[in-house]
Design a protein around this motif. Structure first.
Motif: not given
Length: 890
Positions: A27, A29, A43, A78-79, A84
């Motif tokens: 991802l 980010i 993920g 991941v993700p 995050s």
């Protein structure tokens, strides 16, 4: 290395299709939400094989890694939420302008990540244009623009908004602020900031127009707006700036103006701001007045401590009076005056802290409103604990002995207000920052604690002056310690720089020039014995005046073998009494002065060799209620009556003073006849003999001084508006004799005119301030029979009146500054027969006072004298005079 990016495959060439399987699980980010058009599979779980941080300029890589919380070898999705959370955590620091996560490679189940960070630049230097240099530091402090601060968009926006609003509040409605930054190449990742302020012109109010008002005139409504005024050429004390906060406050004042006159339903329908041009605006205010009302029946409910009649007397509102909502509110609780005579203070001054009083309209029939004053008296309240904080130098017992609030006493708001005044009058604390904090109120137990928060102010003063007078340079050195501690004088550890904390006064003063010297020492203990407010004062002084002449080159020649000296000692007691009230003080003092002459004629009498002695007793009554600060009193008064007496020696003496007076008058008359230029040898011999005889008789006449001296001085302080204070002053003094054959003594006289500073006082004289005239220029003159010349004799009676308007510019502990304007009138007379209380010398002017704890009071006055002074040859008005004030009373 690949960026964790948006994974839409539209338009992607076949050459990169093999990498899709590698990109899809990851991802891109940036701290924001995922791209909406992208769809990811669940993920995938990896082991973190490595993490590198790039883009750092001022931070340590290992520090950033540690802060992320990611560890090599840990499982990571991941993700997923871990990445995050890291991005969100880094963004929350507001240290970075961009945060991006990349993967560099994937080996089996291991993933290697790279965190790329773009640091925000830090502030290096700020330059402000468009304001005065002395204001720049305040701007930097208020906006917190200090070196090393991170530059963000919000910092720039907040700074701009703050400055624009700041100047708009000052009347610069068109103020504009531009802020730019540029890279500073002298340091890493730093930027300089330039703030350009364009205040523009102050926007003035051209007109204020009212609509809908019939009962109150435009003039009356404009007058009620204290802060918002339309511009007029003659108005300089209140500018016509438009300030929104003040305007909104004045709209409430408009409604109050109607409420004071019975129109309780009056309201503001609209207020309009009309821009005329860049410099002027018009204000339009539309009002609805409503009907006029009157007070009807006013009944008290819930009162048991006071009767209805007692409460009605304090309320002071009767049935049939025009309704006045502002007055009703003030009679219930006047927030503008802590010592107001209102119902709330009536209860709170007598122990009912938890009482509450609420006026309630119970009916409104036609134009009459009936009220109930509903009272919840609560439980009688007593003080549990009384404490003080903030007194770093002053000992607790010095403070507690001045407090009118004691543990176990009934609570009284009046006693708290009085305690604040007494602490302010000490001069040891900043009167503006004395705060009584009501703590731990317990309505059920009926107890409360009080803590007085204090801020120490400088209580020692250094007087260092220099100037010219009396034919040469005059130097003054004085040390005054008003919070001295005598008991610690032999305690070396207490010297900081001198022993302090017991509230005593110790002062040393030395003043000298080529022709005179003055030494004085004063000690005062305000609570002799420590249990009662009995002030003890002891003072010693020594004054020497040398004869002066001129040498053959015309220079002043000081002859130290000829001169005049005074040696004095004085001791006194002053006690605060309870009747007529506890603002009164009765004082007693006993003093002795010896005047020695050695071939020196002072000019006030006709002997130059010998001595005079004065033993006198002074009785005084004073009342001082001024406060809360002794430097800038807002309210109260201060008056003092003193009577100074010597024993009536002539009453018990066998000396024939009547014959002595006859002989002195005969000798004086003959000396005037001969004059300064005897025409023959016989007249020269007679003149010399008569001069010697007159000198001998004058010494005999004044060997033991006998007199009485009465003085009155009163000051009243009236708070007009805010901190604008009117000081009213009246003074009177009279020097009399028991035996008219001896007459008034040549000492202890009144010298009127000028700055009121005594400089060096040789003969017990009172120097009276009357600005607009030169020093002592209103003092009467007489002819000396020996020299046949005019000389100042000093008045035996004087009176003076003054009005002074004062307004403080600042009352901070470091320096209290106030401006003033004055009107004064006064005069001095040779004797009571010549006295005319309306024959006054008038003056007016302006001035400035600065009080600094280390140096005392400093000031300057510009006064214009409207009348001719008493000096021989003076004609026309005295005109403009400049007076410098140093160390004078407040």
């Amino acid at each position: 290395m690949e960026k964790l990016a948006n994974n839409s495959v539209k338009g992607i060439k076949k050459s990169i299709l093999p990498y899709l399987k590698l990109l899809l699980p990851l991802l891109f980010i940036t701290g924001q939400s995922f791209a909406q058009e992208t769809s990811f599979e669940d993920g995938k779980r990896y082991i973190l094989g490595g993490l590198t941080v790039t883009g750092l300029q001022s931070y340590n890589e290992q520090t950033v890694k540690t802060y992320t919380g990611l560890r090599v070898g840990q499982p990571i999705t991941v993700p997923g939420d871990e990445i995050s959370a890291v991005i969100k955590k880094l963004w929350s620091l507001e240290l970075f302008s961009n945060v991006e996560m990349y993967y560099t490679k994937i080996e089996d189940d291991k993933i290697f990540l790279e965190l790329n960070i773009l640091e925000r630049p830090t502030l290096s230097n700020v330059t402000v244009y468009g304001v005065k240099k002395r204001k720049v530091e305040d701007i930097l402090t208020d906006t917190d623009l200090k070196k090393g601060k991170k530059i963000t968009e919000s910092l720039i926006a907040n700074t701009k908004n703050y400055l624009q609003n700041k100047y708009k509040k000052q009347g610069y409605l068109n103020a504009k602020v531009n802020i730019a930054t540029a890279t500073d190449t002298s340091e890493t990742n730093t930027q300089n900031m330039v703030i350009n302020v364009n205040k523009g012109d102050k926007v003035k109010i051209r007109s204020i127009v009212f609509e809908g008002n019939e009962k109150l005139s435009n003039k009356r409504l404009r007058k009620s707006m204290k802060n918002t005024k339309k511009k007029k050429l003659y108005r300089f004390w209140k500018k016509s700036k438009y300030i929104e906060e003040d305007f909104n406050e004045d709209l409430s004042s408009l409604v109050d103006a109607y409420a004071e006159r019975g129109y309780r339903d009056a309201r503001i329908l609209s207020d309009t701001f009309v821009k005329v041009n860049e410099k002027n605006i018009d204000l339009k205010i539309k009002v609805e007045e409503g009907d006029k009302y009157y007070f009807g029946d006013i009944n008290f409910v819930g009162n048991s401590v006071y009767t209805d009649r007692q409460l009605s007397q304090v309320l002071g509102i009767r049935k049939g009076q025009t309704y006045n909502g502002v007055l009703l509110k003030k009679r219930i609780a006047d927030d503008s005056r802590p010592d107001a005579e209102d119902l709330t203070n009536l209860y709170q001054n007598n122990g009912y802290l938890f009482s509450s009083i609420n006026p309630v309209e119970v009916s409104a029939v036609n134009d009459t409103i009936d009220f109930e004053i509903r009272i919840i008296e609560g439980k009688e309240t007593f003080l549990d604990h009384v404490t003080v904080v903030g007194n770093d130098k002053t000992n607790d017992h010095v403070i507690f002995r001045e407090l009118r609030t004691r543990p176990g006493q009934k609570y009284s708001k009046d006693n708290i207000v009085r305690s604040i005044r007494e602490l302010g009058q000490l001069g040891f604390f900043d009167a503006e920052q004395i705060v009584p904090d009501i703590q731990n109120p317990d309505p059920n137990a009926g107890t409360v604690d009080i803590q007085y928060s204090l801020v120490e102010a400088g209580s020692s003063q250094i007087e260092l002056q220099g100037g010219f007078g009396g034919g040469g340079f005059i130097g003054t050195l004085g040390l005054s310690f008003s919070n001295f501690s005598l008991k610690n004088i032999f305690n070396g550890e207490a010297y900081k720089p001198v022993p302090m904390g017991d509230g005593q006064t110790f002062a040393l003063r030395l003043q000298a020039s080529r022709s005179f010297r003055v030494y004085s020492l004063n000690f005062s203990e305000p609570w002799l014995g420590g249990k009662k407010p009995v002030r003890f004062n002891l003072s010693l002084s020594r004054t020497q005046q040398f004869a002066t002449g001129y040498d053959n080159r015309g220079r002043i020649d000081v002859q130290k073998d000829r001169g005049f000296s005074i040696t004095g000692i004085s001791a006194g007691l002053a006690k605060r009494v309870q009747w007529p009230d506890d603002f009164f003080t009765i004082s007693h003092s006993l003093s002795y002065q010896r005047y020695d002459f050695n071939d020196y004629n002072l000019g006030l009498f006709n002997f130059g060799n010998g001595s005079s002695n004065s033993v006198n007793y002074t009785f005084g009554i004073s009342r001082s209620s001024q406060g809360p600060s002794r430097i800038f009193p807002l309210t109260g008064s201060n008056f003092e009556i003193t009577a100074k007496f010597t024993p009536p020696y002539s009453l018990f003496s066998s000396k024939d003073y009547k014959q002595l007076k006859t002989d002195i008058n005969a000798a004086t008359e003959r000396l005037f006849e001969i004059g300064n230029n005897p025409s023959s040898i016989e007249e020269q011999l007679e003149f010399a003999q008569l001069s010697d005889d007159l000198e001998r008789m004058e010494e005999e006449r004044f060997k033991l001084l006998e007199f009485y001296k009465v003085k009155f001085k009163g000051d009243w302080y009236t708070r007009l508006v805010d901190k604008l204070v009117l000081r009213t002053n009246a003074e009177f003094g009279f020097l009399g004799a028991y035996n008219h054959d001896i007459g008034a003594v040549p000492f202890e006289r009144f010298y009127v005119g000028g700055d009121g500073l005594g400089n060096f006082t040789l003969d017990g004289r009172d120097v009276i301030q009357l600005r607009g005239y030169e020093n002592q220029a209103l003092t009467p003159y007489v002819t000396n029979p020996i020299t046949n010349s005019l000389q100042q004799d000093g008045g035996t009676i004087y009176n003076k009146y003054s009005l002074e308007l004062r307004y403080p510019l600042t009352l901070k502990p470091s320096a209290s500054i106030y401006a003033l304007s004055f009107l004064e009138a006064g005069n001095a007379f040779n004797n009571f027969n010549e006295f005319n209380p309306f024959e006054l010398k008038r003056s007016a002017g302006v001035g400035l006072r600065i009080f600094m704890p280390a140096f005392g009071l400093l000031g300057i006055d510009f006064g214009y004298g409207f009348d001719t002074d008493a000096r021989p040859g003076s004609t026309g008005p005295s005109g403009w005079q400049t007076h410098f004030i140093i160390g004078q009373q407040f």
